[in-house]
Motif scaffolding. Structure first.
Motif, mmCIF file in Angstrom:
data_model
loop_
_atom_site.group_PDB
_atom_site.id
_atom_site.type_symbol
_atom_site.label_atom_id
_atom_site.label_comp_id
_atom_site.label_asym_id
_atom_site.label_seq_id
_atom_site.Cartn_x
_atom_site.Cartn_y
_atom_site.Cartn_z
ATOM 1 N N ASN A 47 0.833 -1.210 0.000
ATOM 2 C CA ASN A 47 0.000 0.000 0.000
ATOM 3 C C ASN A 47 0.867 1.260 0.000
ATOM 4 O O ASN A 47 0.585 2.234 -0.721
ATOM 5 C CB ASN A 47 -0.924 -0.006 1.220
ATOM 6 N N ILE A 48 1.944 1.242 0.816
ATOM 7 C CA ILE A 48 2.865 2.385 0.839
ATOM 8 C C ILE A 48 3.466 2.587 -0.546
ATOM 9 O O ILE A 48 3.555 3.720 -1.054
ATOM 10 C CB ILE A 48 3.984 2.155 1.872
ATOM 11 N N LEU A 49 3.865 1.489 -1.176
ATOM 12 C CA LEU A 49 4.484 1.573 -2.498
ATOM 13 C C LEU A 49 3.498 2.114 -3.530
ATOM 14 O O LEU A 49 3.849 2.982 -4.344
ATOM 15 C CB LEU A 49 4.984 0.191 -2.921
ATOM 16 N N SER A 50 2.268 1.641 -3.485
ATOM 17 C CA SER A 50 1.279 2.060 -4.490
ATOM 18 C C SER A 50 0.936 3.539 -4.373
ATOM 19 O O SER A 50 0.585 4.182 -5.365
ATOM 20 C CB SER A 50 0.001 1.222 -4.351
ATOM 21 N N THR A 51 1.041 4.081 -3.158
ATOM 22 C CA THR A 51 0.737 5.509 -2.974
ATOM 23 C C THR A 51 1.977 6.386 -3.080
ATOM 24 O O THR A 51 1.888 7.605 -2.958
ATOM 25 C CB THR A 51 0.077 5.741 -1.596
ATOM 26 N N SER A 52 3.138 5.737 -3.304
ATOM 27 C CA SER A 52 4.396 6.504 -3.371
ATOM 28 C C SER A 52 5.188 6.135 -4.614
ATOM 29 O O SER A 52 6.401 6.302 -4.639
ATOM 30 C CB SER A 52 5.247 6.232 -2.123
ATOM 31 N N ILE A 53 4.523 5.622 -5.618
ATOM 32 C CA ILE A 53 5.233 5.087 -6.779
ATOM 33 C C ILE A 53 6.094 6.128 -7.468
ATOM 34 O O ILE A 53 7.186 5.832 -7.978
ATOM 35 C CB ILE A 53 4.224 4.460 -7.785
ATOM 36 N N ASP A 54 5.627 7.374 -7.465
ATOM 37 C CA ASP A 54 6.417 8.435 -8.103
ATOM 38 C C ASP A 54 7.700 8.707 -7.336
ATOM 39 O O ASP A 54 8.758 8.960 -7.922
ATOM 40 C CB ASP A 54 5.595 9.730 -8.210
ATOM 41 N N ASP A 55 7.608 8.639 -5.997
ATOM 42 C CA ASP A 55 8.776 8.931 -5.167
ATOM 43 C C ASP A 55 9.886 7.917 -5.369
ATOM 44 O O ASP A 55 11.061 8.261 -5.481
ATOM 45 C CB ASP A 55 8.378 8.953 -3.685
ATOM 46 N N ILE A 56 9.520 6.634 -5.393
ATOM 47 C CA ILE A 56 10.552 5.600 -5.432
ATOM 48 C C ILE A 56 11.230 5.507 -6.796
ATOM 49 O O ILE A 56 12.318 4.961 -6.927
ATOM 50 C CB ILE A 56 9.966 4.231 -5.018
ATOM 51 N N SER A 57 10.603 6.030 -7.821
ATOM 52 C CA SER A 57 11.193 5.961 -9.160
ATOM 53 C C SER A 57 12.128 7.129 -9.440
ATOM 54 O O SER A 57 12.810 7.160 -10.447
ATOM 55 C CB SER A 57 10.079 5.938 -10.220
ATOM 56 N N ARG A 58 12.153 8.098 -8.530
ATOM 57 C CA ARG A 58 13.011 9.264 -8.723
ATOM 58 C C ARG A 58 14.202 9.224 -7.783
ATOM 59 O O ARG A 58 14.116 8.705 -6.680
ATOM 60 C CB ARG A 58 12.230 10.557 -8.456
#
Length: 576
Positions: free
Chosen positions: A353-364
């Motif tokens: 759930n954290i990943l799905s709501t932060s997908i933009d953050d982790i890719s940058r």
């Protein structure tokens, strides 16, 4: 509203209102007996004090080690609380036992007066017990025996007494009398073994009943932390125990008070039920105040972060930066493949759930991405339960050298042959590189000790002053006898050199051996390691020193060692 949550917040040091951090303050609380962990050392002391022959015991240790708690447990066995809980007095006679609650709280004159009474109790057929830090005890003994017993003798006897957890009887003799007592030093006990018992008490279902029916429990981070840790109790307590033991071996030994402060803060983040009732229903608080974040004091709230750093364990973990450390192949699994199969189901769902709501953050490649990676690593450190890879995971989280040490000293069994061979190879190679400056050749049969200017420089020509046959070097594990409490350490690890030399291997020493083995370059060494290696060198020189009439030079060419033997006969030098 759960009053137990309020109590948990009162026993850590993150806020000034930590009223129940001290055992004496806790004693009158309804929760004290419910979270109290029974200590075996209390039973041992009680057996001494209840013997037919009276005993006198001085209990010492660091502040927060649980001295007062042990006194309370001893007094319980003497029936002190049979008519109900009551505060302790500064000093008291009860049921043929004289106790002094804490010498450190008394004036110098009171300390001398009560120490005399303590020493005379045995002659009056009464057992006695003093709780005190070591300093006031030594000073009081010196004061009352002034001009009768030398300060040096008193200090020597007491300091020798606190080397072990329970000393043999110590005798102080004057021209007219003799006084006997024992020292019990609980600072010698590694408290990391207690985490399982402490967690088990804190997570007792009875204490959390009010939370089970609370209408806010879904958004309550404290309740969710309780569930996460309870559901994974065995793996979480084992992992925390390893981290605490590791900190202890690094020089940060934790007292019972510090462990309680850390765990209670990790569970609650010092939140209260009223604050939580005002939280939005979007579950963001469950993420922010998770046990994984609380354990490391990792918050984006600067005020809360500052409070967390008041807790010693969190301060030390922040210095080390475990959540910034690469997890090797698991970084790839977590951040590239985005697989979370090593986590229990609840934690796995939360991370997804954290990943799905932060997908933009982790890719940058930005600060948000870095913080997100650290957060996932914190969950990994506490909750990863990929047991078939447990050894690899522990090596990545802490270090291979420490985990090899941990497995050796926490087992009563002989070291497996493969582990023994591995440690011997690493230590022999590292010592060779330290003493000579280069790696040994594959078929090298000796460890050489030479004269060198600098351990970190290759000196092409060196004088050989001692050599140890490789077969004389052995790794031994020796079980510890007469343990008072069920600590994690079951054995001691030794480097045996020949028949006489025996050098204790610490976690720090082994860490440096691994670093030398791996070719790490040092500009300086920690004083404790330098002192240890000097002691080892002295041991080797004592038993393996070369013939003083014959000289052997070590000549290093192309990282290979060649030997040149010299013999002096009158005014001539013969080269072999």
């Amino acid at each position: 509203m759960n009053e137990f949550v309020k109590y948990l917040n009162s026993i850590n040091s993150a806020k000034s209102e930590s009223m129940n951090a001290l055992a004496e303050s806790q004693l009158l609380s309804e929760y004290y007996s419910k979270i109290e962990v029974k200590r075996e050392i209390s039973n041992v002391i009680t057996r001494y004090l209840k013997k037919d022959e009276p005993e006198s015991i001085i209990l010492t240790g660091h502040a927060g080690d649980g001295k007062t708690s042990i006194l309370i447990q001893v007094l319980k066995e003497f029936g002190y609380f049979n008519k109900g809980i009551k505060p302790l007095k500064i000093k008291e006679e009860f049921n043929n036992l004289f106790y002094i609650k804490d010498m450190s709280e008394l004036s110098v004159n009171q300390q001398k007066e009560l120490l005399w009474k303590f020493l005379k109790c045995r002659k009056n057929n009464m057992s006695a017990m003093i709780v005190s830090n070591t300093g006031p005890i030594i000073n009081s003994f010196k004061a009352i025996f002034e001009n009768k017993v030398s300060d040096e003798e008193i200090e020597k006897k007491i300091l020798k007494g606190i080397e072990n957890t329970i000393s043999d009887e110590i005798e102080i003799t004057t021209d007219s009398d003799e006084y006997r007592f024992r020292m019990v030093n609980i600072a010698n006990i590694d408290n990391s073994y207690m985490i399982e018992s402490i967690l088990n008490k804190l997570l007792d279902k009875e204490l959390w009943n009010d939370c089970f029916s609370c209408i806010h429990k879904e958004k309550c981070p404290i309740y969710n932390n309780y569930i996460d840790v309870s559901d994974n109790f065995e793996s979480v307590s084992d992992q925390i125990g390893k981290i605490y033991f590791w900190l202890s071996e690094r020089g940060t030994r934790l007292t019972i008070r510090q462990i309680l402060a850390h765990i209670t803060f990790s569970l609650t983040s010092n939140l209260n039920c009223h604050e939580i009732s005002q939280f939005a229903d979007n579950l963001n608080a469950n993420r922010k105040y998770s046990f994984a974040n609380g354990f490391f004091g990792a918050y984006d709230d600067s005020k809360l972060k500052s409070s967390a750093l008041n807790i010693k364990t969190i301060k030390e973990l922040n210095k080390i930066g475990l959540d910034s450390k690469s997890l090797g192949i698991y970084d790839d699994i977590l951040f590239v493949k985005e697989k979370f199969n090593m986590f229990p189901k609840r934690v796995k769902n939360r991370l997804e759930n954290i990943l799905s709501t932060s997908i933009d953050d982790i890719s940058r490649n930005n600060m948000n991405s870095s913080n997100l990676r650290k957060e996932f690593r914190r969950y990994f450190i506490i909750f990863a339960s990929y047991f078939e890879d447990r050894e690899l995971i522990d090596n990545l989280i802490i270090s291979e050298s420490f985990m090899d040490y941990y497995r050796a000293v926490t087992s009563k069994e002989r070291l497996p042959h493969s582990e023994n061979r591995k440690l011997k190879k690493i230590i022999f190679t590292a010592l060779y590189r330290y003493f000579v400056g280069v790696y040994p050749m594959k078929d090298e049969e000796y460890l050489y000790i030479t004269l060198r200017k600098d351990f970190n420089m290759v000196q092409n020509t060196q004088m050989l002053i001692a050599r140890v046959p490789i077969e004389d070097i052995k790794i031994k594990v020796e079980p510890i006898k007469n343990k008072v409490e069920p600590e994690k350490i079951q054995s001691k690890l030794f480097l045996k050199i020949g028949d006489k030399g025996s050098f204790p291997i610490s976690a720090e020493f082994l860490e440096f051996m691994y670093k030398f083995y791996d070719g790490e370059v040092f500009t300086s060494l920690q004083p404790s390691f330098s002192f240890g290696i000097s002691k080892l060198k002295t041991q080797i020189l004592r038993d393996y020193k070369m013939d003083k009439d014959k000289f052997t030079l070590i000549v290093i060419q192309n990282d290979k060692v060649h030997k040149m033997r010299l013999e002096i006969d009158k005014d001539k030098i013969f080269v072999d």
